[in-house]
Scaffold this active site. Structure first.
Site, PDB file in Angstrom:
ATOM      1  N   ASP A  47     -20.096 -56.363 -42.942  1.00 12.59           N
ATOM      2  CA  ASP A  47     -18.811 -56.890 -43.362  1.00 12.59           C
ATOM      3  C   ASP A  47     -17.859 -56.890 -42.169  1.00 12.59           C
ATOM      4  OD1 ASP A  47     -16.743 -57.498 -45.601  1.00 12.59           O
ATOM      5  OD2 ASP A  47     -15.860 -55.830 -44.479  1.00 12.59           O
ATOM      6  N   TYR A  52     -10.550 -58.009 -37.559  1.00 13.15           N
ATOM      7  CA  TYR A  52     -11.186 -56.778 -37.082  1.00 13.15           C
ATOM      8  C   TYR A  52     -11.490 -56.816 -35.586  1.00 13.15           C
ATOM      9  CZ  TYR A  52     -12.184 -55.653 -42.017  1.00 13.15           C
ATOM     10  OH  TYR A  52     -12.092 -55.388 -43.355  1.00 13.15           O
ATOM     11  N   LYS A  77     -13.809 -62.740 -43.156  1.00 15.85           N
ATOM     12  CA  LYS A  77     -12.603 -62.985 -43.953  1.00 15.85           C
ATOM     13  C   LYS A  77     -11.557 -63.716 -43.127  1.00 15.85           C
ATOM     14  CE  LYS A  77     -13.250 -58.297 -45.728  1.00 15.85           C
ATOM     15  NZ  LYS A  77     -13.846 -57.745 -44.496  1.00 15.85           N
ATOM     16  N   HIS A 110      -8.603 -62.765 -47.058  1.00 13.86           N
ATOM     17  CA  HIS A 110      -8.434 -61.333 -46.806  1.00 13.86           C
ATOM     18  C   HIS A 110      -7.358 -60.691 -47.684  1.00 13.86           C
ATOM     19  CE1 HIS A 110      -9.298 -58.365 -43.306  1.00 13.86           C
ATOM     20  NE2 HIS A 110      -9.048 -57.697 -44.415  1.00 13.86           N
TER      21      HIS A 110
END
Length: 285
Positions: A47, A52, A77, A110
């Site tokens: 994921d 990120y 996302k 997200h």
């Protein structure tokens, strides 16, 4: 579920593995080493998200591992700055480039709001979702869903979209189980995934969980992960150590009793990130 490669069937028949590896902060050292370790430990569901900063490191780790793309399940996302029809389609393309793949297994919005107090979120969510629907219809992504959506955010999509969300990824762990959202999703065939399934370090010394850890001869983290699995929820644990990564997978040879499941589920609020979809000053996951 007999092992982490078993999975839940989404509404469209796609199989979502029952345990994934969360990559948030997995490349803080600006390297792919943690993700390489996770691949070595056997993880095949990863994921990530544009926010990120781990997509490129995930691609590097996969390339070096020689694991076949079809043996992986990759989720990314679209961040709050990437919402809207045109922006989300562009964000998707950029994620593909960073991940060095030509498709995703799952793509999520997200957060439901781009900023705290944003009033026209219903329209923006629908525009963003239309972009995901088209990507799905074009075969660019195998499944689509959302993250951090509460029932009233989901209702907007359920009532006004062609394709219903297949997944909702939320903060879920003992002490913060979001029962109303979980119930809403289960009643509508939306698979719930759990970010922060161990509640960070806040739960590691919780007296109820420590007692159950001793009873079942497992770690507190294993109790938390097993709890999610028995609730039919996909946990996405994170770790940087190989031994801990393997331990987090070793949750299929014991079962938490019904009484203890109730005990875990009624722990007073603990370990909450203090992030809320409608009003948090810093969204970090």
């Amino acid at each position: 579920m007999n092992n982490m490669y078993d999975g839940y069937e989404l509404r469209n028949g796609v199989k979502n593995p029952c345990i994934g590896f969360g990559t948030y902060k997995a490349a803080d050292g600006k390297s792919a080493e943690v993700i390489k370790t996770a691949l070595d430990a056997g993880y095949r569901y990863f994921d990530t998200a544009s926010f990120y900063g781990t997509e490129e490191y995930l691609a590097e780790a996969i390339q070096e591992s020689k694991v076949k793309r079809e043996d992986l399940f990759l989720t990314s996302k679209a961040w709050k700055t990437e919402m809207g029809y045109e922006k989300v389609r562009q964000a998707f393309e950029e994620s593909l480039k960073r991940l060095q793949t030509d498709y995703l297994d799952l793509y999520l919005i997200h957060w439901p709001l781009p900023e705290d107090g944003y009033e026209d979120w219903e329209k923006l969510d629908l525009e963003t979702w239309r972009g995901l629907e088209e990507l799905y219809e074009e075969g660019r992504v195998r499944a689509i869903g959302v993250s951090n959506f509460l029932p009233y955010h989901l209702e907007n999509l359920m009532k006004h979209s062609k394709i219903k969300p297949m997944v909702n990824q939320i903060e879920f762990h003992p002490g913060y189980t979001q029962e109303l959202t979980v119930q809403y999703c289960k009643e509508r065939d939306i698979l719930v995934q759990a970010w922060s399934p161990i509640g960070r370090s806040a739960l590691l010394d919780h007296p109820v969980l420590l007692k159950l850890s001793e009873k079942y001869h497992v770690s507190v983290a294993q109790i938390c992960i097993r709890y999610a699995l028995q609730r039919g929820i996909v946990p996405l644990p994170k770790s940087s150590a190989y031994e801990r990564m393997k331990q987090n997978q070793d949750v299929f040879d014991f079962e938490i009793s019904e009484e203890d499941m109730y005990r875990i589920g009624t722990i007073p609020q603990s370990g909450w990130s203090r992030l809320h979809p409608d009003g948090c000053s810093e969204r970090t996951v």
